[in-house]
Design a protein around this motif. Structure first.
Motif, short mmCIF file in Angstrom:
data_model
loop_
_atom_site.label_atom_id
_atom_site.label_comp_id
_atom_site.label_asym_id
_atom_site.label_seq_id
_atom_site.Cartn_x
_atom_site.Cartn_y
_atom_site.Cartn_z
N LEU A 165 -11.38 -6.27 -13.60
CA LEU A 165 -11.48 -5.49 -12.37
C LEU A 165 -12.92 -5.15 -11.99
O LEU A 165 -13.20 -4.89 -10.82
N LEU A 166 -13.81 -5.14 -12.94
CA LEU A 166 -15.17 -4.68 -12.68
C LEU A 166 -15.91 -5.49 -11.61
O LEU A 166 -16.51 -4.90 -10.72
N PRO A 167 -15.86 -6.83 -11.63
CA PRO A 167 -16.58 -7.57 -10.58
C PRO A 167 -15.92 -7.43 -9.19
O PRO A 167 -16.55 -7.69 -8.18
N GLN A 168 -14.66 -7.03 -9.15
CA GLN A 168 -13.92 -6.96 -7.90
C GLN A 168 -13.99 -5.58 -7.24
O GLN A 168 -13.44 -5.39 -6.16
N THR A 169 -14.61 -4.63 -7.90
CA THR A 169 -14.60 -3.25 -7.42
C THR A 169 -16.00 -2.66 -7.45
O THR A 169 -16.90 -3.21 -8.08
N ASP A 170 -16.15 -1.54 -6.79
CA ASP A 170 -17.41 -0.82 -6.88
C ASP A 170 -17.16 0.52 -7.58
O ASP A 170 -16.03 0.82 -7.98
N GLN A 171 -18.20 1.30 -7.71
CA GLN A 171 -18.12 2.55 -8.48
C GLN A 171 -17.05 3.49 -7.92
O GLN A 171 -16.29 4.09 -8.66
N MET A 172 -16.99 3.65 -6.61
CA MET A 172 -16.04 4.58 -6.01
C MET A 172 -14.60 4.17 -6.31
O MET A 172 -13.76 5.00 -6.66
N THR A 173 -14.30 2.90 -6.19
CA THR A 173 -12.96 2.40 -6.47
C THR A 173 -12.62 2.57 -7.94
O THR A 173 -11.50 2.95 -8.29
N ARG A 174 -13.58 2.33 -8.81
CA ARG A 174 -13.36 2.51 -10.24
C ARG A 174 -13.05 3.96 -10.57
O ARG A 174 -12.14 4.25 -11.36
#
Length: 142
Positions: free
Chosen positions: A66-75
């Motif tokens: 999930l990390l490459p598909q998301t940014d900090q806020m989404t995480r």
């Protein structure tokens, strides 16, 4: 007719606390989460204070895919949601369809991801832009 509201689980990822207990302790003691920006060099900006979430390491809480598909806020939103479900002791798959509702609150969507993808578009071309860009920037994406 008003329906009753029942809060069964809470998940908090905030600048003044990771998890409900840390957040509540900080809130009751008046500890702010506002501090100098550290995620980027803000010396060229008139405002250099922010409510970042220190100590949050996304890889400790989310699958690495999930990390490459998301940014900090989404995480942050994903982890808070996971903690809320755990706090409620709920397994969504065990409930009937439409058997529960969820309320989330956030100030932004995936703007960091969106900005990164726009930089790819401008510098490398459309073939280097993720398909997730089509919705990742939206404030309600989380």
């Amino acid at each position: 007719m008003n329906s009753p509201v029942l809060v069964t689980g809470i998940g908090v990822v905030a600048p003044n606390g990771l998890g409900v207990r840390d957040f509540w302790d900080a809130t009751l003691s008046g500890r702010s989460g506002i501090g100098e920006l550290s995620r980027f060099d803000a010396t060229g900006y008139p405002a250099r204070l922010a409510g970042e979430v220190p100590g949050f390491v996304a890889g400790d809480h989310l699958p690495t895919r999930l990390l490459p598909q998301t940014d900090q806020m989404t995480r942050l939103a994903l982890v808070a949601a996971d903690w809320a479900l755990a706090d409620a002791e709920v397994e969504p798959g065990e409930l009937p369809e439409f058997g529960m509702g969820v309320i989330t609150a956030a100030t932004a969507g995936g703007f960091e991801f969106g900005q990164r993808e726009l930089a790819n578009l401008w510098s490398k071309g459309g073939r280097y832009v993720s398909a997730y860009q089509s919705f990742a920037w939206f404030y309600a994406v989380n």
